[in-house]
Design a protein around this motif. Structure first.
Motif, short mmCIF file in Angstrom:
data_model
loop_
_atom_site.label_atom_id
_atom_site.label_comp_id
_atom_site.label_asym_id
_atom_site.label_seq_id
_atom_site.Cartn_x
_atom_site.Cartn_y
_atom_site.Cartn_z
N GLU A 126 42.44 27.52 53.51
CA GLU A 126 41.13 27.01 53.42
C GLU A 126 39.97 28.31 54.17
O GLU A 126 39.16 28.67 53.55
N SER A 185 43.87 18.27 54.66
CA SER A 185 42.62 17.97 53.17
C SER A 185 42.28 16.75 53.75
O SER A 185 41.33 16.42 52.65
N LYS A 190 34.97 35.17 52.01
CA LYS A 190 34.08 35.53 50.18
C LYS A 190 32.85 35.77 50.66
O LYS A 190 32.56 36.56 52.36
N ALA A 227 40.08 31.16 51.71
CA ALA A 227 39.34 30.32 50.42
C ALA A 227 37.75 30.55 50.71
O ALA A 227 36.84 30.89 50.56
N ALA A 228 37.61 30.88 52.30
CA ALA A 228 36.24 30.66 53.35
C ALA A 228 35.98 32.84 53.10
O ALA A 228 35.03 32.62 54.03
N SER A 234 38.40 15.14 57.49
CA SER A 234 36.84 16.24 57.82
C SER A 234 37.04 17.25 59.00
O SER A 234 37.72 16.86 59.82
N GLU A 247 30.10 25.78 56.30
CA GLU A 247 30.41 24.97 55.38
C GLU A 247 31.06 26.16 54.17
O GLU A 247 31.34 24.86 52.87
N TYR A 248 31.50 26.54 53.87
CA TYR A 248 32.65 27.68 53.59
C TYR A 248 33.90 26.61 53.54
O TYR A 248 34.80 26.94 53.06
N ILE A 249 34.62 25.65 54.58
CA ILE A 249 35.11 24.90 54.85
C ILE A 249 35.14 23.61 53.55
O ILE A 249 33.87 23.47 54.25
N THR A 250 36.35 23.78 52.42
CA THR A 250 35.56 22.52 51.23
C THR A 250 35.56 21.34 51.94
O THR A 250 34.65 20.28 52.05
N ASN A 251 36.48 21.09 53.36
CA ASN A 251 36.10 19.31 53.35
C ASN A 251 35.65 19.11 54.75
O ASN A 251 35.87 18.66 55.76
#
Length: 537
Positions: free
Chosen positions: A290, A252, A296, A293-294, A255, A331-335
Protein backbone atom coordinates in the motif's frame (compact mmCIF):
# COMPACT_ATOMS: atom_id res chain seq x y z
CA UNK A 1 7.54 46.79 -4.27
CA UNK A 2 4.00 45.86 -5.30
CA UNK A 3 2.65 42.71 -3.68
CA UNK A 4 2.10 39.78 -6.03
CA UNK A 5 -0.45 37.17 -4.98
CA UNK A 6 -1.19 33.86 -6.64
CA UNK A 7 -3.82 31.27 -5.75
CA UNK A 8 -7.04 31.22 -3.74
CA UNK A 9 -7.75 32.71 -0.32
CA UNK A 10 -10.39 34.32 1.84
CA UNK A 11 -10.73 37.78 0.24
CA UNK A 12 -11.22 39.38 3.66
CA UNK A 13 -7.82 38.20 4.91
CA UNK A 14 -4.95 40.56 4.17
CA UNK A 15 -1.23 40.42 4.79
CA UNK A 16 -1.39 42.98 7.59
CA UNK A 17 -3.45 40.55 9.67
CA UNK A 18 -0.60 38.04 9.32
CA UNK A 19 2.07 40.71 10.02
CA UNK A 20 3.68 39.78 6.69
CA UNK A 21 5.40 42.19 4.28
CA UNK A 22 6.44 39.61 1.71
CA UNK A 23 6.80 40.57 -1.96
CA UNK A 24 5.09 37.52 -3.42
CA UNK A 25 2.56 35.21 -1.79
CA UNK A 26 1.42 31.83 -3.11
CA UNK A 27 -1.94 30.97 -1.52
CA UNK A 28 -3.22 27.40 -1.32
CA UNK A 29 -1.66 26.26 -4.57
CA UNK A 30 -2.55 22.81 -5.88
CA UNK A 31 -0.07 19.99 -5.45
CA UNK A 32 1.02 19.77 -9.07
CA UNK A 33 1.84 23.49 -9.16
CA UNK A 34 3.90 23.18 -5.97
CA UNK A 35 5.79 20.23 -7.44
CA UNK A 36 6.54 22.16 -10.63
CA UNK A 37 7.67 25.22 -8.68
CA UNK A 38 10.06 23.07 -6.65
CA UNK A 39 11.57 21.67 -9.84
CA UNK A 40 11.94 25.13 -11.41
CA UNK A 41 13.72 26.38 -8.29
CA UNK A 42 16.11 23.44 -8.41
CA UNK A 43 15.01 22.26 -4.96
CA UNK A 44 14.00 18.72 -5.93
CA UNK A 45 13.94 15.99 -8.56
CA UNK A 46 11.24 13.66 -9.84
CA UNK A 47 11.47 9.91 -9.38
CA UNK A 48 10.39 7.51 -12.10
CA UNK A 49 7.05 7.11 -10.28
CA UNK A 50 6.43 10.86 -10.29
CA UNK A 51 7.26 11.47 -6.62
CA UNK A 52 9.08 14.68 -5.71
CA UNK A 53 12.41 13.93 -4.04
CA UNK A 54 13.95 16.60 -1.79
CA UNK A 55 16.64 16.97 0.83
CA UNK A 56 15.85 18.48 4.23
CA UNK A 57 19.50 19.44 4.64
CA UNK A 58 21.25 19.42 7.99
CA UNK A 59 18.27 18.05 9.90
CA UNK A 60 16.75 14.73 8.86
CA UNK A 61 14.74 14.27 12.05
CA UNK A 62 13.21 16.20 14.90
CA UNK A 63 15.41 18.01 17.43
CA UNK A 64 13.55 17.43 20.73
CA UNK A 65 16.08 19.31 22.86
CA UNK A 66 15.37 22.43 20.81
CA UNK A 67 11.58 22.34 21.16
CA UNK A 68 10.18 24.82 23.68
CA UNK A 69 6.81 25.86 25.11
CA UNK A 70 6.16 29.42 26.24
CA UNK A 71 5.63 29.48 29.98
CA UNK A 72 3.02 32.08 30.87
CA UNK A 73 -0.13 32.46 33.00
CA UNK A 74 -2.04 30.08 30.67
CA UNK A 75 0.46 27.22 30.71
CA UNK A 76 2.43 27.61 33.94
CA UNK A 77 0.26 25.41 36.15
CA UNK A 78 -0.83 22.78 33.60
CA UNK A 79 2.17 21.81 31.47
CA UNK A 80 4.34 18.94 32.71
CA UNK A 81 7.56 20.96 32.66
CA UNK A 82 10.91 19.18 32.44
CA UNK A 83 13.34 17.73 29.93
CA UNK A 84 10.56 17.08 27.40
CA UNK A 85 8.42 20.19 27.84
CA UNK A 86 11.14 22.80 28.10
CA UNK A 87 9.91 26.25 29.20
CA UNK A 88 10.88 29.47 27.48
CA UNK A 89 9.91 33.01 28.40
CA UNK A 90 7.38 35.10 26.51
CA UNK A 91 9.87 37.82 25.61
CA UNK A 92 12.12 35.24 23.89
CA UNK A 93 9.20 34.18 21.71
CA UNK A 94 8.18 37.78 20.99
CA UNK A 95 11.68 38.82 19.92
CA UNK A 96 12.11 35.80 17.64
CA UNK A 97 8.67 36.30 16.13
CA UNK A 98 9.51 39.90 15.18
CA UNK A 99 12.87 38.85 13.75
CA UNK A 100 11.26 36.12 11.65
CA UNK A 101 8.62 38.54 10.35
CA UNK A 102 11.39 40.99 9.41
CA UNK A 103 13.31 38.16 7.75
CA UNK A 104 10.34 37.45 5.47
CA UNK A 105 10.03 41.06 4.32
CA UNK A 106 10.25 41.33 0.52
CA UNK A 107 10.63 37.54 0.16
CA UNK A 108 8.43 35.01 -1.61
CA UNK A 109 6.34 32.80 0.69
CA UNK A 110 3.86 29.96 0.36
CA UNK A 111 0.78 30.07 2.60
CA UNK A 112 -1.67 27.23 3.20
CA UNK A 113 -4.97 27.20 5.06
CA UNK A 114 -5.79 23.74 6.36
CA UNK A 115 -7.44 21.79 9.14
CA UNK A 116 -6.18 19.45 11.87
CA UNK A 117 -8.85 17.02 13.05
CA UNK A 118 -11.35 15.09 10.93
CA UNK A 119 -14.11 15.58 13.50
CA UNK A 120 -15.47 19.04 12.67
CA UNK A 121 -16.52 19.55 16.30
CA UNK A 122 -12.89 19.68 17.39
CA UNK A 123 -10.76 20.55 14.37
CA UNK A 124 -8.25 23.38 14.37
CA UNK A 125 -7.91 25.99 11.65
CA UNK A 126 -4.21 26.12 10.79
CA UNK A 127 -2.36 28.62 8.59
CA UNK A 128 1.16 27.60 7.60
CA UNK A 129 3.71 29.99 6.13
CA UNK A 130 6.61 28.29 4.32
CA UNK A 131 9.60 29.60 2.39
CA UNK A 132 9.74 26.64 -0.02
CA UNK A 133 7.00 25.19 -2.22
CA UNK A 134 7.87 21.60 -1.25
CA UNK A 135 7.32 22.29 2.47
CA UNK A 136 3.93 23.71 1.48
CA UNK A 137 3.31 20.52 -0.51
CA UNK A 138 4.04 18.55 2.66
CA UNK A 139 1.37 20.57 4.48
CA UNK A 140 -1.08 19.97 1.63
CA UNK A 141 -0.44 16.23 1.84
CA UNK A 142 -0.42 15.88 5.64
CA UNK A 143 -3.13 18.24 6.84
CA UNK A 144 -6.81 18.13 5.92
CA UNK A 145 -7.51 20.23 2.83
CA UNK A 146 -10.45 22.64 2.89
CA UNK A 147 -12.89 22.80 0.01
CA UNK A 148 -12.77 25.89 -2.18
CA UNK A 149 -15.80 27.25 -0.33
CA UNK A 150 -14.08 26.62 3.03
CA UNK A 151 -10.98 28.47 1.82
CA UNK A 152 -13.09 31.49 0.83
CA UNK A 153 -14.57 31.53 4.35
CA UNK A 154 -11.42 30.44 6.21
CA UNK A 155 -10.83 32.19 9.53
CA UNK A 156 -7.37 32.37 11.13
CA UNK A 157 -6.71 30.01 14.02
CA UNK A 158 -3.25 28.63 14.65
CA UNK A 159 -0.26 30.08 12.77
CA UNK A 160 2.93 28.20 11.90
CA UNK A 161 5.96 30.12 10.66
CA UNK A 162 8.45 27.65 9.19
CA UNK A 163 11.63 29.38 8.04
CA UNK A 164 14.58 26.97 7.73
CA UNK A 165 16.84 29.78 6.49
CA UNK A 166 16.34 31.78 9.67
CA UNK A 167 18.98 30.98 12.29
CA UNK A 168 18.80 32.25 15.83
CA UNK A 169 21.75 33.54 17.81
CA UNK A 170 21.66 31.47 21.02
CA UNK A 171 23.68 34.03 22.96
CA UNK A 172 21.19 36.76 22.10
CA UNK A 173 17.91 35.01 21.39
CA UNK A 174 17.71 32.61 24.34
CA UNK A 175 17.65 29.36 22.36
CA UNK A 176 19.96 26.39 22.83
CA UNK A 177 21.23 26.35 19.25
CA UNK A 178 20.52 28.06 15.95
CA UNK A 179 17.50 25.83 15.29
CA UNK A 180 14.33 25.92 17.36
CA UNK A 181 10.65 25.07 17.57
CA UNK A 182 8.60 27.20 19.96
CA UNK A 183 4.91 26.68 20.77
CA UNK A 184 2.97 29.61 22.19
CA UNK A 185 -0.47 28.43 23.33
CA UNK A 186 -1.62 31.92 24.32
CA UNK A 187 -0.87 33.36 20.88
CA UNK A 188 -1.74 30.17 18.97
CA UNK A 189 1.55 30.29 17.12
CA UNK A 190 4.39 27.87 16.38
CA UNK A 191 7.79 29.19 15.29
CA UNK A 192 10.14 26.82 13.46
CA UNK A 193 13.56 28.13 12.51
CA UNK A 194 16.83 26.65 11.34
CA UNK A 195 15.43 23.23 10.34
CA UNK A 196 13.82 22.17 7.07
CA UNK A 197 12.71 18.80 8.47
CA UNK A 198 8.96 18.86 7.86
CA UNK A 199 8.23 16.49 10.74
CA UNK A 200 8.63 19.49 13.05
CA UNK A 201 5.47 20.95 11.48
CA UNK A 202 3.47 17.74 11.85
CA UNK A 203 4.52 17.00 15.43
CA UNK A 204 4.17 20.62 16.46
CA UNK A 205 0.44 20.50 15.77
CA UNK A 206 0.25 17.02 17.34
CA UNK A 207 1.68 18.49 20.55
CA UNK A 208 -0.87 21.31 20.38
CA UNK A 209 -3.77 18.87 20.07
CA UNK A 210 -2.29 16.73 22.85
CA UNK A 211 -2.73 19.75 25.11
CA UNK A 212 -5.98 21.30 23.91
CA UNK A 213 -8.13 18.19 23.52
CA UNK A 214 -7.72 16.72 27.02
CA UNK A 215 -7.41 20.09 28.76
CA UNK A 216 -10.52 21.68 27.25
CA UNK A 217 -12.65 18.83 25.85
CA UNK A 218 -11.80 15.72 27.89
CA UNK A 219 -10.80 14.00 24.64
CA UNK A 220 -8.00 11.43 24.61
CA UNK A 221 -5.34 12.20 21.97
CA UNK A 222 -3.49 9.08 20.84
CA UNK A 223 -0.28 8.22 19.01
CA UNK A 224 -1.74 5.22 17.20
CA UNK A 225 -3.08 3.91 13.90
CA UNK A 226 -6.73 3.04 13.39
CA UNK A 227 -8.78 0.96 10.98
CA UNK A 228 -12.39 -0.10 10.56
CA UNK A 229 -14.02 -3.37 9.51
CA UNK A 230 -17.04 -3.96 7.30
CA UNK A 231 -19.28 -4.03 10.40
CA UNK A 232 -17.97 -0.57 11.43
CA UNK A 233 -15.87 -2.05 14.25
CA UNK A 234 -12.84 0.14 14.93
CA UNK A 235 -9.42 -1.16 16.03
CA UNK A 236 -6.58 0.96 17.43
CA UNK A 237 -2.90 0.02 17.21
CA UNK A 238 -0.39 1.59 19.60
CA UNK A 239 3.31 0.86 19.40
CA UNK A 240 6.77 2.39 19.35
CA UNK A 241 9.04 2.18 16.32
CA UNK A 242 9.74 -1.37 15.19
CA UNK A 243 6.72 -3.00 16.84
CA UNK A 244 4.70 -3.39 13.64
CA UNK A 245 2.09 -0.64 14.08
CA UNK A 246 1.98 0.36 10.41
CA UNK A 247 2.27 -3.19 9.09
CA UNK A 248 -0.41 -4.70 11.31
CA UNK A 249 -2.92 -1.89 10.85
CA UNK A 250 -2.64 -2.20 7.06
CA UNK A 251 -5.32 -4.73 6.18
CA UNK A 252 -6.93 -5.04 2.76
CA UNK A 253 -10.14 -6.20 4.45
CA UNK A 254 -10.40 -3.13 6.65
CA UNK A 255 -10.56 0.61 5.91
CA UNK A 256 -7.67 2.76 7.15
CA UNK A 257 -8.83 5.67 9.30
CA UNK A 258 -5.28 6.89 9.84
CA UNK A 259 -1.74 5.69 10.48
CA UNK A 260 -0.40 7.89 13.28
CA UNK A 261 -2.46 10.45 15.23
CA UNK A 262 -6.05 10.21 16.48
CA UNK A 263 -8.48 11.53 19.06
CA UNK A 264 -11.11 9.60 21.02
CA UNK A 265 -14.18 11.73 21.67
CA UNK A 266 -17.44 10.20 22.84
CA UNK A 267 -18.63 8.09 19.91
CA UNK A 268 -15.83 9.26 17.64
CA UNK A 269 -12.35 8.06 16.72
CA UNK A 270 -11.00 10.74 14.39
CA UNK A 271 -7.76 11.22 12.50
CA UNK A 272 -5.87 14.43 13.19
CA UNK A 273 -4.36 14.38 9.72
CA UNK A 274 -5.27 14.18 6.07
CA UNK A 275 -2.26 12.17 5.00
CA UNK A 276 0.51 9.79 5.96
CA UNK A 277 4.19 10.36 6.77
CA UNK A 278 5.55 6.87 6.31
CA UNK A 279 9.07 5.65 6.93
CA UNK A 280 10.35 4.25 3.67
CA UNK A 281 13.72 2.73 4.53
CA UNK A 282 13.79 -0.74 2.90
CA UNK A 283 10.35 -0.09 1.40
CA UNK A 284 9.29 -2.76 -1.09
CA UNK A 285 6.14 -3.82 -2.91
CA UNK A 286 6.35 -7.19 -1.17
CA UNK A 287 6.60 -5.88 2.40
CA UNK A 288 4.31 -2.85 2.26
CA UNK A 289 2.41 -2.78 -1.04
CA UNK A 290 0.00 0.00 0.00
CA UNK A 291 2.78 2.43 0.91
CA UNK A 292 4.85 1.44 -2.12
CA UNK A 293 1.92 2.18 -4.43
CA UNK A 294 1.35 5.56 -2.72
CA UNK A 295 4.77 6.85 -3.78
CA UNK A 296 3.56 8.50 -6.96
CA UNK A 297 2.80 11.92 -8.45
CA UNK A 298 2.87 14.70 -5.82
CA UNK A 299 4.08 12.40 -3.05
CA UNK A 300 7.00 14.06 -1.24
CA UNK A 301 10.04 11.84 -0.64
CA UNK A 302 12.55 13.15 1.88
CA UNK A 303 16.26 12.32 1.98
CA UNK A 304 16.14 9.32 -0.33
CA UNK A 305 18.63 8.65 -3.11
CA UNK A 306 18.52 7.18 -6.61
CA UNK A 307 20.23 4.17 -8.03
CA UNK A 308 23.24 5.33 -10.15
CA UNK A 309 22.34 6.91 -13.49
CA UNK A 310 18.61 6.58 -12.88
CA UNK A 311 15.60 8.20 -11.27
CA UNK A 312 14.62 5.00 -9.48
CA UNK A 313 14.67 5.41 -5.70
CA UNK A 314 17.01 3.11 -3.78
CA UNK A 315 15.01 2.53 -0.63
CA UNK A 316 17.79 0.46 0.96
CA UNK A 317 20.20 3.40 0.94
CA UNK A 318 20.48 4.91 4.42
CA UNK A 319 23.60 6.97 3.66
CA UNK A 320 21.70 10.23 4.28
CA UNK A 321 19.53 8.93 7.10
CA UNK A 322 17.62 5.88 8.30
CA UNK A 323 14.68 8.24 8.66
CA UNK A 324 13.73 8.49 4.98
CA UNK A 325 10.10 9.50 4.64
CA UNK A 326 7.21 9.59 2.18
CA UNK A 327 4.46 12.18 2.69
CA UNK A 328 1.25 11.57 0.73
CA UNK A 329 -2.51 12.24 1.03
CA UNK A 330 -4.44 9.50 2.80
CA UNK A 331 -6.56 8.93 -0.31
CA UNK A 332 -3.43 7.49 -1.95
CA UNK A 333 -4.12 4.42 0.21
CA UNK A 334 -6.76 2.51 -1.75
CA UNK A 335 -8.80 1.40 1.27
CA UNK A 336 -8.58 4.68 3.19
CA UNK A 337 -11.80 5.93 4.76
CA UNK A 338 -13.01 9.45 3.97
CA UNK A 339 -13.77 11.30 6.11
CA UNK A 340 -11.18 9.79 8.42
CA UNK A 341 -13.31 8.93 11.42
CA UNK A 342 -15.24 6.06 12.98
CA UNK A 343 -17.14 5.13 16.13
CA UNK A 344 -15.84 4.04 19.54
CA UNK A 345 -13.20 1.31 19.24
CA UNK A 346 -14.06 -2.33 19.78
CA UNK A 347 -10.45 -3.52 20.12
CA UNK A 348 -7.28 -1.77 21.24
CA UNK A 349 -3.87 -3.35 20.63
CA UNK A 350 -0.70 -2.38 22.50
CA UNK A 351 2.16 -3.66 20.36
CA UNK A 352 5.52 -4.44 21.91
CA UNK A 353 8.60 -6.05 20.44
CA UNK A 354 9.80 -7.93 23.52
CA UNK A 355 13.32 -9.02 22.64
CA UNK A 356 13.59 -10.80 26.02
CA UNK A 357 11.06 -13.43 24.91
CA UNK A 358 8.93 -13.10 28.07
CA UNK A 359 5.58 -11.56 27.18
CA UNK A 360 2.86 -13.72 25.58
CA UNK A 361 2.26 -13.24 21.84
CA UNK A 362 -1.22 -12.02 22.76
CA UNK A 363 -2.92 -11.42 26.11
CA UNK A 364 -6.00 -9.64 27.36
CA UNK A 365 -5.73 -6.74 29.81
CA UNK A 366 -8.01 -5.55 32.57
CA UNK A 367 -8.80 -1.84 32.69
CA UNK A 368 -6.11 -1.33 35.36
CA UNK A 369 -3.54 -3.32 33.41
CA UNK A 370 -4.41 -1.34 30.28
CA UNK A 371 -3.72 1.91 32.12
CA UNK A 372 -0.47 0.54 33.57
CA UNK A 373 0.85 -0.69 30.22
CA UNK A 374 -0.33 2.49 28.51
CA UNK A 375 1.71 4.58 30.92
CA UNK A 376 4.67 2.21 30.58
CA UNK A 377 4.76 2.19 26.76
CA UNK A 378 7.23 -0.69 26.67
CA UNK A 379 9.24 -2.21 23.87
CA UNK A 380 12.76 -3.62 23.63
CA UNK A 381 15.40 -2.96 21.02
CA UNK A 382 18.15 -5.33 20.01
CA UNK A 383 21.51 -4.05 21.14
CA UNK A 384 24.13 -2.80 18.68
CA UNK A 385 26.56 -4.94 16.74
CA UNK A 386 29.56 -4.44 19.01
CA UNK A 387 31.39 -7.68 19.83
CA UNK A 388 29.88 -9.36 22.88
CA UNK A 389 26.86 -7.06 23.10
CA UNK A 390 23.80 -9.27 22.62
CA UNK A 391 21.57 -8.18 25.49
CA UNK A 392 18.31 -6.46 24.45
CA UNK A 393 17.71 -2.94 25.70
CA UNK A 394 14.40 -1.82 27.15
CA UNK A 395 12.63 1.30 25.93
CA UNK A 396 9.76 2.91 27.82
CA UNK A 397 7.82 5.82 26.33
CA UNK A 398 4.72 6.83 28.29
CA UNK A 399 1.49 6.51 26.32
CA UNK A 400 3.59 5.32 23.36
CA UNK A 401 4.56 8.92 22.61
CA UNK A 402 6.03 10.62 25.67
CA UNK A 403 7.90 13.30 23.71
CA UNK A 404 4.62 14.71 22.38
CA UNK A 405 2.74 14.98 25.69
CA UNK A 406 2.48 18.49 27.18
CA UNK A 407 0.45 17.20 30.14
CA UNK A 408 1.53 14.65 32.74
CA UNK A 409 1.24 11.08 31.35
CA UNK A 410 -1.12 10.11 34.17
CA UNK A 411 -3.69 12.55 32.76
CA UNK A 412 -3.81 10.60 29.48
CA UNK A 413 -3.93 7.25 31.30
CA UNK A 414 -6.83 8.49 33.43
CA UNK A 415 -8.67 9.52 30.28
CA UNK A 416 -8.12 6.04 28.85
CA UNK A 417 -9.44 4.55 32.08
CA UNK A 418 -12.54 6.76 31.92
CA UNK A 419 -13.22 5.60 28.36
CA UNK A 420 -12.81 1.94 29.29
CA UNK A 421 -15.00 2.37 32.36
CA UNK A 422 -17.75 3.89 30.26
CA UNK A 423 -17.35 1.29 27.51
CA UNK A 424 -16.62 -2.08 29.15
CA UNK A 425 -17.25 -3.80 25.82
CA UNK A 426 -13.90 -2.49 24.54
CA UNK A 427 -11.19 -5.17 24.57
CA UNK A 428 -7.57 -4.20 25.24
CA UNK A 429 -4.84 -6.58 24.10
CA UNK A 430 -1.09 -6.70 24.66
CA UNK A 431 0.59 -8.16 21.58
CA UNK A 432 4.24 -9.23 21.57
CA UNK A 433 5.72 -9.03 18.07
CA UNK A 434 9.20 -9.84 19.38
CA UNK A 435 10.83 -13.08 20.47
CA UNK A 436 9.73 -16.44 21.83
CA UNK A 437 11.65 -19.57 22.94
CA UNK A 438 14.34 -17.38 24.49
CA UNK A 439 15.71 -13.86 24.22
CA UNK A 440 17.26 -12.36 21.11
CA UNK A 441 20.26 -14.46 20.13
CA UNK A 442 18.71 -17.67 21.48
CA UNK A 443 15.00 -17.62 20.67
CA UNK A 444 13.23 -16.83 17.41
CA UNK A 445 11.11 -13.94 16.20
CA UNK A 446 7.38 -14.52 16.48
CA UNK A 447 5.98 -15.26 13.03
CA UNK A 448 4.11 -12.35 11.42
CA UNK A 449 1.66 -14.95 10.10
CA UNK A 450 0.78 -15.99 13.65
CA UNK A 451 0.59 -12.40 14.88
CA UNK A 452 -1.86 -11.53 12.13
CA UNK A 453 -3.89 -14.65 12.96
CA UNK A 454 -4.09 -13.65 16.63
CA UNK A 455 -5.12 -10.07 15.82
CA UNK A 456 -7.73 -11.31 13.36
CA UNK A 457 -9.04 -13.74 15.97
CA UNK A 458 -9.36 -10.93 18.51
CA UNK A 459 -11.13 -8.66 16.01
CA UNK A 460 -13.45 -11.42 14.81
CA UNK A 461 -14.47 -12.37 18.35
CA UNK A 462 -12.85 -15.81 18.16
CA UNK A 463 -11.14 -15.22 21.51
CA UNK A 464 -14.31 -14.23 23.35
CA UNK A 465 -15.21 -17.67 24.65
CA UNK A 466 -11.84 -19.45 24.95
CA UNK A 467 -10.17 -20.32 28.24
CA UNK A 468 -7.63 -17.88 29.70
CA UNK A 469 -4.83 -18.29 32.19
CA UNK A 470 -3.10 -15.49 34.08
CA UNK A 471 0.61 -14.98 33.50
CA UNK A 472 2.46 -15.83 36.72
CA UNK A 473 4.54 -12.63 36.74
CA UNK A 474 2.67 -10.05 34.68
CA UNK A 475 -0.87 -11.18 35.49
CA UNK A 476 -2.10 -10.62 31.93
CA UNK A 477 -4.62 -13.16 30.63
CA UNK A 478 -3.26 -15.62 28.07
CA UNK A 479 -5.76 -17.31 25.72
CA UNK A 480 -5.20 -21.05 25.78
CA UNK A 481 -6.28 -21.54 22.18
CA UNK A 482 -6.46 -19.44 19.03
CA UNK A 483 -7.47 -20.35 15.48
CA UNK A 484 -4.51 -20.96 13.13
CA UNK A 485 -1.94 -20.62 15.94
CA UNK A 486 -0.21 -23.58 17.66
CA UNK A 487 -1.28 -23.71 21.31
CA UNK A 488 2.33 -24.02 22.49
CA UNK A 489 2.98 -20.56 21.05
CA UNK A 490 0.46 -18.96 23.39
CA UNK A 491 2.37 -19.80 26.58
CA UNK A 492 5.87 -18.33 26.24
CA UNK A 493 7.29 -20.23 29.22
CA UNK A 494 6.60 -23.52 27.43
CA UNK A 495 8.65 -22.40 24.42
CA UNK A 496 11.85 -22.08 26.48
CA UNK A 497 14.08 -25.11 26.90
CA UNK A 498 15.05 -23.92 30.38
CA UNK A 499 11.89 -22.84 32.21
CA UNK A 500 13.85 -21.71 35.29
CA UNK A 501 15.80 -19.33 33.06
CA UNK A 502 12.47 -18.02 31.75
CA UNK A 503 11.24 -17.37 35.29
CA UNK A 504 14.40 -15.52 36.25
CA UNK A 505 14.28 -13.38 33.12
CA UNK A 506 10.57 -12.68 33.65
CA UNK A 507 11.23 -11.31 37.14
CA UNK A 508 14.12 -9.24 35.77
CA UNK A 509 11.87 -7.70 33.11
CA UNK A 510 9.18 -7.07 35.74
CA UNK A 511 11.74 -5.19 37.84
CA UNK A 512 12.52 -2.96 34.85
CA UNK A 513 8.82 -2.15 34.56
CA UNK A 514 8.62 -1.35 38.27
CA UNK A 515 11.74 0.81 38.16
CA UNK A 516 10.38 2.78 35.21
CA UNK A 517 6.99 3.26 36.87
CA UNK A 518 8.49 4.88 39.99
CA UNK A 519 8.41 8.25 38.20
CA UNK A 520 4.60 8.02 38.02
CA UNK A 521 3.80 6.49 41.42
CA UNK A 522 3.02 9.73 43.22
CA UNK A 523 0.28 10.58 40.68
CA UNK A 524 -1.03 7.07 39.94
CA UNK A 525 -4.08 5.61 41.69
CA UNK A 526 -3.87 2.49 43.81
CA UNK A 527 -5.80 0.62 41.10
CA UNK A 528 -3.12 1.41 38.51
CA UNK A 529 -0.28 0.59 40.90
CA UNK A 530 -1.91 -2.75 41.69
CA UNK A 531 -1.52 -3.78 38.02
CA UNK A 532 2.28 -3.82 38.29
CA UNK A 533 4.00 -7.15 37.61
CA UNK A 534 5.45 -9.23 40.42
CA UNK A 535 9.19 -9.03 40.97
CA UNK A 536 9.28 -12.22 43.06
CA UNK A 537 6.99 -15.05 44.15
Amino acid sequence: MELQQLGTKNPSINMTQLDLRSSKVNWNLDRSTLTQQTLRLGQGKLSDTGALCVSTGKFTGRSPKDKFIVKDSYTEQVIDWGDINIPIETHVFDNLYLKMIDFLAEKEVWIRNCFAGADTNYRLNVTVVNTTPWANLFCSNLFISPTEEEIHNFQPGWLILQIPEFLSNPNVDGTRKENFTIINFSKKTILIGGSAYTGEIKKGIFSVLNFLLPHHHNILPMHCSANEGKTKDVALFFGLSGTGKTTLSADSNRSLIGDDEHGWAEGSIFNFEGGCYAKCIDLSVEKEPEIFAAVKENTLLENTSFFPNSTTVNYTDSSITENTRAAYPIEYITNAKKPSLGGNPKNIFFLTCDAFGILPPISKLTKEQAMYHFISGYTAKVAGTEIGVVEPQTTFSACFGRVFLPLHPIRYAELLGEKLEKHPEVNVWLVNTGWTGGPYGIGRRISLKYTRAMINAAINGDLDEVAYKAHTVFGVLKPQSCPNVPSAYLNPRNTWENTEAYDQRAFSLAQLFVNNFKQFEDRASEAIRSAAPKTSL
